[in-house]
Scaffold this motif. Structure first.
Motif, PDB file in Angstrom:
ATOM      1  N   ARG A   1      27.390  38.365 -27.759  1.00  0.00           N
ATOM      2  CA  ARG A   1      28.031  39.381 -26.748  1.00  0.00           C
ATOM      3  C   ARG A   1      29.466  39.480 -27.004  1.00  0.00           C
ATOM      4  NH1 ARG A   1      24.142  37.337 -23.545  1.00  0.00           N
ATOM      5  NH2 ARG A   1      25.644  36.061 -22.475  1.00  0.00           N
ATOM      6  N   CYS A   2      30.001  40.565 -27.159  1.00  0.00           N
ATOM      7  CA  CYS A   2      31.290  40.821 -27.269  1.00  0.00           C
ATOM      8  C   CYS A   2      32.189  40.570 -26.188  1.00  0.00           C
ATOM      9  CB  CYS A   2      31.817  42.315 -27.692  1.00  0.00           C
ATOM     10  SG  CYS A   2      33.567  42.772 -27.776  1.00  0.00           S
ATOM     11  N   THR A   3      33.352  39.724 -26.157  1.00  0.00           N
ATOM     12  CA  THR A   3      34.276  39.385 -24.951  1.00  0.00           C
ATOM     13  C   THR A   3      35.690  39.903 -24.963  1.00  0.00           C
ATOM     14  OG1 THR A   3      34.557  37.156 -26.120  1.00  0.00           O
ATOM     15  CG2 THR A   3      32.690  37.489 -24.485  1.00  0.00           C
ATOM     16  N   ILE A   4      35.924  40.091 -26.378  1.00  0.00           N
ATOM     17  CA  ILE A   4      37.484  40.533 -26.396  1.00  0.00           C
ATOM     18  C   ILE A   4      37.409  41.750 -27.621  1.00  0.00           C
ATOM     19  CG2 ILE A   4      39.712  40.088 -27.564  1.00  0.00           C
ATOM     20  CD1 ILE A   4      39.306  37.193 -26.383  1.00  0.00           C
ATOM     21  N   TRP A   5      38.006  42.957 -27.302  1.00  0.00           N
ATOM     22  CA  TRP A   5      37.953  44.099 -28.399  1.00  0.00           C
ATOM     23  C   TRP A   5      39.480  44.582 -28.011  1.00  0.00           C
ATOM     24  CZ3 TRP A   5      34.005  45.599 -31.477  1.00  0.00           C
ATOM     25  CH2 TRP A   5      34.102  46.847 -32.171  1.00  0.00           C
ATOM     26  N   ASN A   6      40.134  44.235 -29.010  1.00  0.00           N
ATOM     27  CA  ASN A   6      41.820  44.791 -28.751  1.00  0.00           C
ATOM     28  C   ASN A   6      41.752  46.370 -29.107  1.00  0.00           C
ATOM     29  OD1 ASN A   6      41.512  44.324 -31.550  1.00  0.00           O
ATOM     30  ND2 ASN A   6      43.892  43.470 -31.428  1.00  0.00           N
ATOM     31  N   ASP A   7      43.163  46.757 -28.759  1.00  0.00           N
ATOM     32  CA  ASP A   7      43.372  48.335 -29.235  1.00  0.00           C
ATOM     33  C   ASP A   7      43.192  48.512 -30.773  1.00  0.00           C
ATOM     34  OD1 ASP A   7      43.739  48.561 -26.634  1.00  0.00           O
ATOM     35  OD2 ASP A   7      46.081  48.188 -26.460  1.00  0.00           O
ATOM     36  N   ALA A   8      43.690  47.542 -31.483  1.00  0.00           N
ATOM     37  CA  ALA A   8      43.685  47.866 -32.993  1.00  0.00           C
ATOM     38  C   ALA A   8      42.328  47.916 -33.559  1.00  0.00           C
ATOM     39  CB  ALA A   8      44.351  46.918 -33.721  1.00  0.00           C
ATOM     40  N   MET A   9      41.250  47.283 -32.837  1.00  0.00           N
ATOM     41  CA  MET A   9      39.872  47.132 -33.121  1.00  0.00           C
ATOM     42  C   MET A   9      39.233  48.683 -32.546  1.00  0.00           C
ATOM     43  SD  MET A   9      37.264  45.488 -34.649  1.00  0.00           S
ATOM     44  CE  MET A   9      37.896  43.897 -34.839  1.00  0.00           C
ATOM     45  N   ALA A  10      39.688  49.014 -31.343  1.00  0.00           N
ATOM     46  CA  ALA A  10      39.087  50.231 -31.189  1.00  0.00           C
ATOM     47  C   ALA A  10      39.686  51.356 -32.020  1.00  0.00           C
ATOM     48  CB  ALA A  10      39.728  50.599 -29.420  1.00  0.00           C
ATOM     49  N   THR A  11      41.245  51.362 -32.386  1.00  0.00           N
ATOM     50  CA  THR A  11      41.666  52.283 -33.344  1.00  0.00           C
ATOM     51  C   THR A  11      40.910  52.655 -34.736  1.00  0.00           C
ATOM     52  OG1 THR A  11      43.659  52.306 -32.312  1.00  0.00           O
ATOM     53  CG2 THR A  11      43.629  53.352 -34.405  1.00  0.00           C
ATOM     54  N   MET A  12      40.533  51.146 -35.245  1.00  0.00           N
ATOM     55  CA  MET A  12      39.970  51.369 -36.617  1.00  0.00           C
ATOM     56  C   MET A  12      38.367  51.633 -36.586  1.00  0.00           C
ATOM     57  SD  MET A  12      41.470  47.963 -38.677  1.00  0.00           S
ATOM     58  CE  MET A  12      41.372  46.873 -37.392  1.00  0.00           C
ATOM     59  N   THR A  13      37.728  51.300 -35.329  1.00  0.00           N
ATOM     60  CA  THR A  13      36.199  51.622 -35.384  1.00  0.00           C
ATOM     61  C   THR A  13      36.101  52.748 -34.463  1.00  0.00           C
ATOM     62  OG1 THR A  13      36.372  50.315 -33.197  1.00  0.00           O
ATOM     63  CG2 THR A  13      35.927  48.903 -35.364  1.00  0.00           C
ATOM     64  N   GLY A  14      36.920  53.270 -33.858  1.00  0.00           N
ATOM     65  CA  GLY A  14      36.624  54.442 -32.990  1.00  0.00           C
ATOM     66  C   GLY A  14      35.764  54.123 -31.598  1.00  0.00           C
ATOM     67  N   GLN A  15      35.487  52.912 -31.429  1.00  0.00           N
ATOM     68  CA  GLN A  15      34.847  52.582 -30.239  1.00  0.00           C
ATOM     69  C   GLN A  15      35.713  51.792 -29.295  1.00  0.00           C
ATOM     70  OE1 GLN A  15      31.910  53.156 -29.615  1.00  0.00           O
ATOM     71  NE2 GLN A  15      31.275  53.859 -31.800  1.00  0.00           N
ATOM     72  N   PRO A  16      36.138  52.444 -28.087  1.00  0.00           N
ATOM     73  CA  PRO A  16      36.847  51.886 -27.016  1.00  0.00           C
ATOM     74  C   PRO A  16      36.363  50.550 -26.385  1.00  0.00           C
ATOM     75  CG  PRO A  16      35.707  53.293 -26.058  1.00  0.00           C
ATOM     76  CD  PRO A  16      35.317  53.626 -27.458  1.00  0.00           C
ATOM     77  N   ALA A  17      37.345  49.531 -25.923  1.00  0.00           N
ATOM     78  CA  ALA A  17      36.717  48.499 -25.312  1.00  0.00           C
ATOM     79  C   ALA A  17      35.701  48.422 -24.166  1.00  0.00           C
ATOM     80  CB  ALA A  17      38.041  47.760 -24.965  1.00  0.00           C
ATOM     81  N   GLU A  18      35.883  49.559 -23.338  1.00  0.00           N
ATOM     82  CA  GLU A  18      34.862  49.762 -22.372  1.00  0.00           C
ATOM     83  C   GLU A  18      33.558  49.885 -22.955  1.00  0.00           C
ATOM     84  OE1 GLU A  18      37.631  51.633 -22.949  1.00  0.00           O
ATOM     85  OE2 GLU A  18      39.103  51.038 -21.318  1.00  0.00           O
ATOM     86  N   ARG A  19      33.426  50.258 -24.027  1.00  0.00           N
ATOM     87  CA  ARG A  19      31.785  50.663 -24.556  1.00  0.00           C
ATOM     88  C   ARG A  19      31.459  49.404 -25.415  1.00  0.00           C
ATOM     89  NH1 ARG A  19      31.244  55.886 -27.682  1.00  0.00           N
ATOM     90  NH2 ARG A  19      29.157  54.975 -28.028  1.00  0.00           N
ATOM     91  N   ALA A  20      32.538  48.429 -25.737  1.00  0.00           N
ATOM     92  CA  ALA A  20      32.332  47.419 -26.576  1.00  0.00           C
ATOM     93  C   ALA A  20      31.851  46.075 -25.639  1.00  0.00           C
ATOM     94  CB  ALA A  20      33.369  47.218 -27.455  1.00  0.00           C
ATOM     95  N   VAL A  21      32.781  45.887 -24.822  1.00  0.00           N
ATOM     96  CA  VAL A  21      32.805  44.413 -24.208  1.00  0.00           C
ATOM     97  C   VAL A  21      31.271  44.433 -23.495  1.00  0.00           C
ATOM     98  CG1 VAL A  21      33.779  43.131 -22.537  1.00  0.00           C
ATOM     99  CG2 VAL A  21      35.353  44.545 -24.199  1.00  0.00           C
ATOM    100  N   GLY A  22      31.059  43.145 -23.598  1.00  0.00           N
ATOM    101  CA  GLY A  22      29.587  42.855 -22.944  1.00  0.00           C
ATOM    102  C   GLY A  22      28.301  43.363 -23.820  1.00  0.00           C
TER     103      GLY A  22
END
Length: 233
Positions: free
Chosen positions: A117-138
């Protein structure tokens, strides 16, 4: 006393003198008995006072020892609390600094736990993937984006959770069907705690410029080869 006959009534002065003379030894006897009894009571009272004094001294010494021990414990707890607060502040600063590094990094950074399960998702990852951290973590990485569910990415993730480093170069990532692919480099590393793997961290670098340069170099090389072939003919 039993041998003394009762005086006749009325008592004459002579009988009174005889009775007084007969009772005189008993007066001295009871006086000595009273003195001995009084001395014995004083000795008993003195012994009790000595015992009470010794017990009081022992109680005072015990109270003093308890007070000193309590003061030492209080000082120890105070220093332990102070040291614990210092360690807590240090850990908080290190955590904030690590979070700052992760958030300010130009590369995409994500981390997963041992369950994937995802525990860290930084802003650069959100920019590259188009997925915000709120939808990725957990969530599982494969549930976040199908790119992370591909075979080579899953193999690299499994290897990193087994304690091995892996890297994948120039992988196309499609954020949208209408947009061109984003070519990324991936580095997988295990996260260890006392020698045990507790998760993995993934660095994703945007290598689209390098891929474009490689493509241009390949096209140029192909064009040169074609030009050399034509000139050779």
């Amino acid at each position: 006393l039993q041998t003394i006959a009762p005086p006749p009534v009325p008592v004459s002065p002579t009988t009174a003198r005889d009775l007084r003379a007969a009772l005189e030894p008993f007066t001295r006897f009871f006086s000595r008995a009273a003195n001995k009894t009084m001395f014995r009571e004083w000795d008993d009272l003195g012994g009790r006072l000595e015992t009470a004094r010794a017990q009081l001294s022992q109680i005072i010494a015990s109270l003093f020892g308890i007070t000193v021990t309590g003061a030492i414990l209080i000082l120890t707890l105070f220093f332990a609390l102070r040291l614990s607060r210092q360690h807590t502040n240090m850990l908080r600063r290190e955590r904030d600094f690590s979070a700052l590094l992760v958030s300010s990094s130009g590369d995409g950074i994500l981390a997963i736990d041992a369950a994937g399960r995802c525990t860290i998702w930084n802003d650069a990852m959100a920019t590259m993937t188009g997925q915000p951290a709120e939808r990725a973590v957990g969530r599982k990485l494969s549930d976040i984006a199908g790119f992370f569910g591909t075979g080579h990415v899953q193999t690299a993730l499994a290897a990193s959770l087994a304690g091995k480093d892996r890297s994948i170069a120039l992988q196309p990532y499609y954020r949208d069907a209408e947009e061109p692919a984003l070519y990324v480099d991936l580095r997988f590393s295990p996260m260890l705690d006392d020698g045990c793997v507790v998760g993995a961290i993934v660095f994703m670098h945007n290598a689209s410029d390098r891929y474009a340069a490689r493509q241009r170099a390949a096209q140029t090389r192909g064009h040169l080869e074609q030009l050399v072939a034509e000139r050779t003919r």
